[in-house]
Design a protein around this motif. Sequence first.
Motif, mmCIF file in Angstrom:
data_model
loop_
_atom_site.group_PDB
_atom_site.id
_atom_site.type_symbol
_atom_site.label_atom_id
_atom_site.label_comp_id
_atom_site.label_asym_id
_atom_site.label_seq_id
_atom_site.Cartn_x
_atom_site.Cartn_y
_atom_site.Cartn_z
ATOM 1 N N VAL A 144 30.770 39.750 33.946
ATOM 2 C CA VAL A 144 29.420 40.191 34.647
ATOM 3 C C VAL A 144 29.659 40.125 36.095
ATOM 4 N N ILE A 145 29.478 41.041 36.878
ATOM 5 C CA ILE A 145 29.451 41.014 38.431
ATOM 6 C C ILE A 145 28.222 41.426 38.995
ATOM 7 N N LEU A 146 27.829 40.556 39.734
ATOM 8 C CA LEU A 146 26.557 40.161 40.481
ATOM 9 C C LEU A 146 27.000 40.859 41.805
ATOM 10 N N PRO A 147 26.436 41.985 42.020
ATOM 11 C CA PRO A 147 26.996 42.735 43.561
ATOM 12 C C PRO A 147 26.193 42.387 44.520
ATOM 13 N N THR A 148 26.481 40.819 44.949
ATOM 14 C CA THR A 148 25.930 40.461 46.069
ATOM 15 C C THR A 148 26.861 39.090 46.406
ATOM 16 N N VAL A 149 26.859 38.939 47.808
ATOM 17 C CA VAL A 149 27.817 37.915 48.486
ATOM 18 C C VAL A 149 27.037 36.429 48.183
ATOM 19 N N ASP A 173 28.660 33.873 19.847
ATOM 20 C CA ASP A 173 29.553 32.538 20.315
ATOM 21 C C ASP A 173 30.929 33.154 20.426
ATOM 22 N N ALA A 174 31.366 34.220 19.838
ATOM 23 C CA ALA A 174 32.694 34.507 19.943
ATOM 24 C C ALA A 174 32.819 35.075 21.241
ATOM 25 N N VAL A 175 32.210 35.201 22.188
ATOM 26 C CA VAL A 175 32.195 36.116 23.682
ATOM 27 C C VAL A 175 32.256 35.214 24.589
ATOM 28 N N GLU A 176 33.324 35.025 25.324
ATOM 29 C CA GLU A 176 33.328 34.440 26.712
ATOM 30 C C GLU A 176 32.807 35.242 27.809
ATOM 31 N N VAL A 177 31.785 34.839 28.501
ATOM 32 C CA VAL A 177 31.294 35.350 29.715
ATOM 33 C C VAL A 177 31.830 34.650 30.986
ATOM 34 N N GLN A 178 32.244 35.951 31.913
ATOM 35 C CA GLN A 178 32.568 35.357 33.107
ATOM 36 C C GLN A 178 31.578 36.217 34.177
ATOM 37 N N VAL A 179 31.093 35.363 35.062
ATOM 38 C CA VAL A 179 30.284 35.789 36.042
ATOM 39 C C VAL A 179 30.915 35.808 37.296
ATOM 40 N N ARG A 180 31.072 36.656 38.146
ATOM 41 C CA ARG A 180 31.334 37.011 39.304
ATOM 42 C C ARG A 180 30.659 37.411 40.333
ATOM 43 N N ASN A 181 30.280 36.925 41.564
ATOM 44 C CA ASN A 181 30.002 37.474 42.650
ATOM 45 C C ASN A 181 30.688 38.111 43.549
ATOM 46 N N LEU A 182 30.338 38.718 44.817
ATOM 47 C CA LEU A 182 31.062 39.557 45.538
ATOM 48 C C LEU A 182 31.480 38.446 46.705
ATOM 49 N N ASP A 183 32.796 39.149 47.134
ATOM 50 C CA ASP A 183 33.427 38.245 48.290
ATOM 51 C C ASP A 183 33.155 39.014 49.557
ATOM 52 N N TYR A 184 32.572 40.044 49.622
ATOM 53 C CA TYR A 184 31.929 41.032 50.592
ATOM 54 C C TYR A 184 31.058 41.901 50.332
ATOM 55 N N GLY A 185 29.974 42.436 51.057
ATOM 56 C CA GLY A 185 29.074 43.070 50.608
ATOM 57 C C GLY A 185 27.852 42.645 51.239
ATOM 58 N N PRO A 186 26.688 43.284 50.553
ATOM 59 C CA PRO A 186 25.184 42.424 50.941
ATOM 60 C C PRO A 186 24.818 41.339 50.409
ATOM 61 N N ALA A 187 23.725 40.668 50.809
ATOM 62 C CA ALA A 187 23.332 39.344 50.116
ATOM 63 C C ALA A 187 22.288 39.939 48.888
ATOM 64 N N SER A 188 21.895 41.100 49.140
ATOM 65 C CA SER A 188 21.135 41.666 47.713
ATOM 66 C C SER A 188 21.125 43.114 47.721
ATOM 67 N N ASN A 218 33.828 46.182 46.831
ATOM 68 C CA ASN A 218 34.407 44.841 46.086
ATOM 69 C C ASN A 218 33.997 44.800 44.578
ATOM 70 N N LEU A 219 32.946 45.305 44.256
ATOM 71 C CA LEU A 219 32.481 45.261 42.766
ATOM 72 C C LEU A 219 33.599 46.193 42.219
ATOM 73 N N LEU A 220 34.102 47.398 42.697
ATOM 74 C CA LEU A 220 35.124 47.969 42.021
ATOM 75 C C LEU A 220 36.490 47.094 41.769
ATOM 76 N N GLU A 221 36.700 46.403 42.706
ATOM 77 C CA GLU A 221 37.966 45.537 42.760
ATOM 78 C C GLU A 221 37.732 44.524 41.691
ATOM 79 N N LYS A 222 36.603 43.904 41.599
ATOM 80 C CA LYS A 222 36.287 42.756 40.712
ATOM 81 C C LYS A 222 36.506 43.380 39.125
#
Lengths: 240, 240, 240, 240, 240, 240
Positions: free
Chosen positions: C7-12, C30-45, C58-62
Amino acid sequence: MELKIRVILPTVVDVFVEEAIQEFKHYVSDAVEVQVRNLDYGPASVEGEYDEALCVPNLLEKAIEGEKEGCDGIISLCFGDPGVKPAREVVNIPVVGAGEASMLYASLLARSFSVVTVLPNVVPMIENISKKLGLHSKLASVRYVNIPVLELVDKKKMEDSLFEEMVRAIQEDKAHALVLGCTGMMGVATTLHEKLKDHGYDVPVIDPSFASAKMLESLIAMNVKQSRLTYMPPTQKLYK
Amino acid sequence: MELKIRVILPTVVDVFVEEAIQEFKHYVSDAVEVQVRNLDYGPASVEGEYDEALCVPNLLEKAIEGEKEGCDGIISLCFGDPGVKPAREVVNIPVVGAGEASMLYASLLARSFSVVTVLPNVVPMIENISKKLGLHSKLASVRYVNIPVLELVDKKKMEDSLFEEMVRAIQEDKAHALVLGCTGMMGVATTLHEKLKDHGYDVPVIDPSFASAKMLESLIAMNVKQSRLTYMPPTQKLYK
Amino acid sequence: MELKIRVILPTVVDVFVEEAIQEFKHYVSDAVEVQVRNLDYGPASVEGEYDEALCVPNLLEKAIEGEKEGCDGIISLCFGDPGVKPAREVVNIPVVGAGEASMLYASLLARSFSVVTVLPNVVPMIENISKKLGLHSKLASVRYVNIPVLELVDKKKMEDSLFEEMVRAIQEDKAHALVLGCTGMMGVATTLHEKLKDHGYDVPVIDPSFASAKMLESLIAMNVKQSRLTYMPPTQKLYK
Amino acid sequence: MELKIRVILPTVVDVFVEEAIQEFKHYVSDAVEVQVRNLDYGPASVEGEYDEALCVPNLLEKAIEGEKEGCDGIISLCFGDPGVKPAREVVNIPVVGAGEASMLYASLLARSFSVVTVLPNVVPMIENISKKLGLHSKLASVRYVNIPVLELVDKKKMEDSLFEEMVRAIQEDKAHALVLGCTGMMGVATTLHEKLKDHGYDVPVIDPSFASAKMLESLIAMNVKQSRLTYMPPTQKLYK
Amino acid sequence: MELKIRVILPTVVDVFVEEAIQEFKHYVSDAVEVQVRNLDYGPASVEGEYDEALCVPNLLEKAIEGEKEGCDGIISLCFGDPGVKPAREVVNIPVVGAGEASMLYASLLARSFSVVTVLPNVVPMIENISKKLGLHSKLASVRYVNIPVLELVDKKKMEDSLFEEMVRAIQEDKAHALVLGCTGMMGVATTLHEKLKDHGYDVPVIDPSFASAKMLESLIAMNVKQSRLTYMPPTQKLYK
Amino acid sequence: MELKIRVILPTVVDVFVEEAIQEFKHYVSDAVEVQVRNLDYGPASVEGEYDEALCVPNLLEKAIEGEKEGCDGIISLCFGDPGVKPAREVVNIPVVGAGEASMLYASLLARSFSVVTVLPNVVPMIENISKKLGLHSKLASVRYVNIPVLELVDKKKMEDSLFEEMVRAIQEDKAHALVLGCTGMMGVATTLHEKLKDHGYDVPVIDPSFASAKMLESLIAMNVKQSRLTYMPPTQKLYK
C-alpha cells in the motif's frame, strides 16, 4: 370489426378493468375491438421490481393466448412495461408497453420531459426503461406523488398531487413535456394540460394508456412488428 | 464456517450443480460455506427474455429462503442477472449477479472489454445490463459462440469457439479485456488467458462465476449491501 | 503468510501510516501481509493536479520496488488514483487505486452515487476518474467538506461535516450510495452508515481504503491483472 | 516583440528543438517571441503513461520559470498534454496542450475526426484526453503508424505511413477530419492534405504544434485563461 | 492588407453594424480587413427557429458574394450559427459561427460552462448546437436575461442582468466558465470578468464575436477549412 | 371528412406529388383528408444543408396557410425534417417530420436501426437529427444508395440498391431495424421487408412517409402538440 387488440392489466385485482374498457374505446378507431384482461395470479399492483417479476409469467400466458385467439397486437398496460420484452420473443404480433410508447411521443414534442409516477419504489425502473430505449438524455426527471396505485381511484387527490409535481418538474427540472407515469392515472391528462396552460405552461401531457393504444394502432397499420434480430423466439427446451 | 452464501442456478436441470459446488470451493476462502441451489420450476436454461421471465419467481423464493436460513449473501448464477433487482428489494443481504460483477472487474483492468456468450438471443439482454449498470461505453462488443447452454459440457468445443471469438473481439472490436458471457463456461478462463497470451494478447479473461463470488465476498467483508433508496422493500399488497 | 500487498501512501508525511497499517489488517484476510509505504520525496498531501504530479515519480519507484520484493499487488492509497495508470505499465502485478475501486462497488449497489471529498480543488479530478473509468453517468455529484487532508485527524469534525454533505447529496443530488472521497477518511464509514440509516436513508457508504483492499484481493484471487493492450510496457529509451 | 510564449518539449533529448523553433516562427505572428525549452531531467520521449509521469515535474518547473520570466502563455508540446492540468494550477497565464487544441479545431471542421499517432502505447491516453475534454463522441478512431517518436526524423517513411492510416481512418472509421497525433510529426500536414485531396478526400489535416500555437495566441488575444474554479492554486503545504 | 474576412450580421436592421466594425478591428491583427454586412431581406433580429430560417437565404447569398469578392473566410455573427452549415457546402473558404467558436474555447478553459443568452426562445437552439458539436456534456446550463436583442443597446441594464445570471450559473449550475450567448452583447466580457473576479469567481468570460474572429483567423493561418466529406457541395439541380 | 392534414413536399418539382396523394390515402383512416402541396419557390430536391435552407421559407408559408385553412396537422415530407422546428413555433397544430417519426418507431421495435438514404451529402444531417432527438445511441449507421432523389423513380434500381445496403447494415453495422432515409422511397418498404425475411432477416422496414402520417394522426387523436416551452412563438419584430 376489423382489428382486435388485447390489453393486459398485469394485476390480479380488477379495479381498473372497467375504466380501461371505457377509455380504450375512445383511444382507438371504430374498426378496432379492444379486449381487456387482468391476471389470474400475480400481484395486486405493480409497484417495484418484485411485483413486476411476479406479474410477468401470467401476463405472458395472456399474451400468447391473445395471439392464438386472433389478436393483432398486445399492450402491457403498466408504465414499467412488464413482460414486453419476453412477450416480443414468443408472439408474432406487435407488443407495446405504456412506458416506452409514452416516452417516444414525449420525445417528439419537446426538448425534454418528466415522468410523474406513483411511488419512489418505481423511479429507478422508469429510468432504466429510458436507458434501454435510448432516450435517457431526454428524461429531465422522474417525480412521484407518493400515492399507491390502488388509491389512485380518488381522482381529485391524484389530480392535485400530479399538478403540483408537474409544476415542479417544469420549474426545477426544466421539463418541457409531461408524462403520467402510471396507467392507473386515466382520464386526467386533458384536465392537467388545461390547468398547466392556465398557469402559463402550454406543454403536452401524455396519457400512457392512450399512447400505448395509438402506438400499437400505428404499428399494425404500418404492418411492422418487433425485430426478430433483437427478439428471437426461445430455443427449444424443457419448461417445468 | 463463519459465512454462508447461497448460489442460485436459475434452471430446473442440475447439470451444472456439481461443477458449481466444486468450483465455488476454490473461489471463496475457507471460512465461507457455499450452498448451490437450482430451481424446482422454471426453464431448463436461460437463453432469452422469455426464459429469464420464467426463472425469476422460483429464484426469488430460493433467495428469500436463503436469507431465512441465515445466508450472508446471494448469487444469481447466470450472466443475464435474472432476479437480481427484485431479490434486492426482498432480502436484507447483498445480492450479486454474475453479469454485473464481471463487467465491473473488466472495467477496472482495461480500456474496453468484450463479452463472449452462448447465443445471439441474449446479446441485447447483455447490452441492456451494461446500459443499466452505466458501463455501456466500456463494452466493445458482445459476441457469441452459437452453442446452447446445455451443450457447453463439451469443454473442448466450447474452448475452441471461445478462443476464436475472443481473437476477433480483440482484432475487430478493439476489446482489451474479455468476459465469459455464460456461467456455464466454468473452468476455462485460465486456459483461454494462457492461449491468448501465447498469441500475443496478454489480456485478462474474467470468469463470471468467480467474479460473482469475489464480488459478494467483498461486499460482505465491507458490510455493505444494496441501497434501500434504489431497492425499496415491496409495499404491502395481495399476491395471488 | 501467503500473499503480500503493498500500500503506497503518496505523501512525505507519515501521519496516516500507522492508522493505515491497523485498518488494512482488518480489511484483508489473515493470509495477506500488508506493507504500507509513504514517500521519500513529494508533497505532504495530494490536494490537486500539481500535488498529484509531484507524488507520482517516487510512488512509481515504490511500486517497482514492491514487485521486486515479491509483492502480489499494489494499492495507490489516494482517492485521485495517482500513479495507477503508469504503474500498470511498469509492473506485472495488479495495481488498484482507491478511487476507481470505490466507484465500481458503489455502481453495483445503487442507481447513482455521490463522492464526498476534502476540498473543491480535487472535484474536477474525481469527475475525470469517473469519465475515464466509464462510470460518469452513475456519479450524482462530487461534494466536499472543505477540510484539508492533514486536518482530517479531527475525526469528530470530519464525521459531522461528512454527514451533512451526505444528506445533501441524497436530498439534492439524488445520490443513492455514498463514497468517502479521501483515503484519509478512515474508520468512519460504518458510523456514517448507521447515522444515515437512523435518519431514514439506508444507503451504502463506501470506504475507499477498504474498497481498494478488497478489489486487489479479488483480482489476485482470480489471477487477473491489467490488460497489456491498454497498459503496454514502456518502450526502451533514455531516462535522465 | 510584444508577446512571449514558452513552448516546452517534455523530453531530455533536443532532436526536435531546432525544428520546433523554425516551425513556430511560421505559426505565430511577428509580434510574438517564441521560446522553446526541453527538459533537464525526464524521459527521452513520451510514449506512454510512465514516460508522461516522469516528464511532468521538470515541465512544471519550466512552466513556472516561464511565467516568472514574463511569458504570456505556455505550450506543452506533446500530444498527450503532459503537465497541462497541473501547470494550469500553478501559473496565472494560459496553458495549452497540443492534443486538446487539435481536437477542438478538428471538431469544428467535421462531423468526426481520427487521430493518427506513433505507437499503440499511447492510444488509450489519447482517448482519455477526448473523454476529459468532452469530445469523445467526435473521435472516430485513434490509429498509429508504429514508429517510435525518435524515428520520426525519417520524414518520407513517416509521411507514407501516415497517409496509409489516414485513408483507412476515412474508409473504415468514417473520419471526416484528421489529426496528427504526435508533435514530432512536424511539417507534413500540408503535404498530407494535398495527397488526400488528390485521392478524392478533401479533408482538413490538423498539425498539433500549429494548433497549439494558434489556440494559445487566441486565448492571449481574448485575454482569457483557465478557470480558477476548475484549476485552483495548490494549497500551502510541504514539498520535499 | 493581406487577409479579408466577411462578417455577416443576419438581420435587416443595422443597429449593431457600426459597433461590430469597431470591435472587430480590435479582434483581428492589422493584416486583416474586416467587412461587416447585414441583410437586405430577413428578420430584424434572430430570436428563434423561425427567425433563423428566414435569415439564412440572404446570408448565404452574402457568403457566396464574399467568396467571389476575394474574402478568406466568413463569420455568421449570431450565437445560433444561422447558415453556417449550408454556407460550408457552397463556399471554399472557412465558415465560422459565433456559437460553435465560443463553446470550443470555453471547453478548453474549464470543466464546464454556461451560456447566458437573451430570451428563453433560443435556449433549445443553443442546446442543439452543443449536441451537434459534440460538446453537450460540457454545457452546464443555458440561462437568459429576458431582454430582446434590439434592447441590448442599454449596456448598463444588460451588464447587470448578465452578472446576476452568471453568478447563478456558477452557484446553482456549477459552471466554471461563462459564454455570452448573443453577439449583440459586445464590449462587456472584460467588465463582467473583472466583476466576477471581485466576487471571488475568477472564471473566463467568452465574447462570442471575439471568439469567432480568433477562430476564423486561426483556421486561415493553419490553411484548413471545413471537411468536404461532411460538407459536400450541393448536387446540380434547379432552384426557383 | 373529420380531419384534414397538410403534407408539404419541400421541392419545386411535382414529380412525387401524385404518388404522395395516392400513398397517403392508404396511410390514414377514411376520416382524414390529405392535402399535398409542393413549393412555389425553392430547390428541385433536398440533398444537403444548402437545399434545406432554401426550401424552408416557402414551406413555412405553406404551413401557416395550412393552419389558416383549417388543417389539423402538418407533415414536412422530407427525411431531413426541413422547417419542422420553425413551423412548430408559428402554428398551433402539431408538426411532424418524416425523419423524427421514423426514428421513433424504429427505436421501439429494435435494439438499433440503420437509415439507408440517397446520397452521402445528407448523412451528417440525418445523424444530427438523431442527436437533437436524443436517439443517437440507437442509430447503428446511415448508409446511402448513391442515387439522387429525382432518379428514385426507377423503382427497380432503387429497390435493388436499398436491399444491398440493408443487408450490409445488418451484417456490418449490427442494425436490427431499417429505415428508408428518403421520402421519395415510397412503396418499397413491404417488398424489402419480405425480401430481407426470405434471406433470414425478419426485421422491420420503416417507410418514412407512412411513419409521418401515423405519428401525426396519433398526436391529433391524443390532442397533443409541440411544447410551447420548447417552441415559443416568435417575438414581435420587423420581417423584410
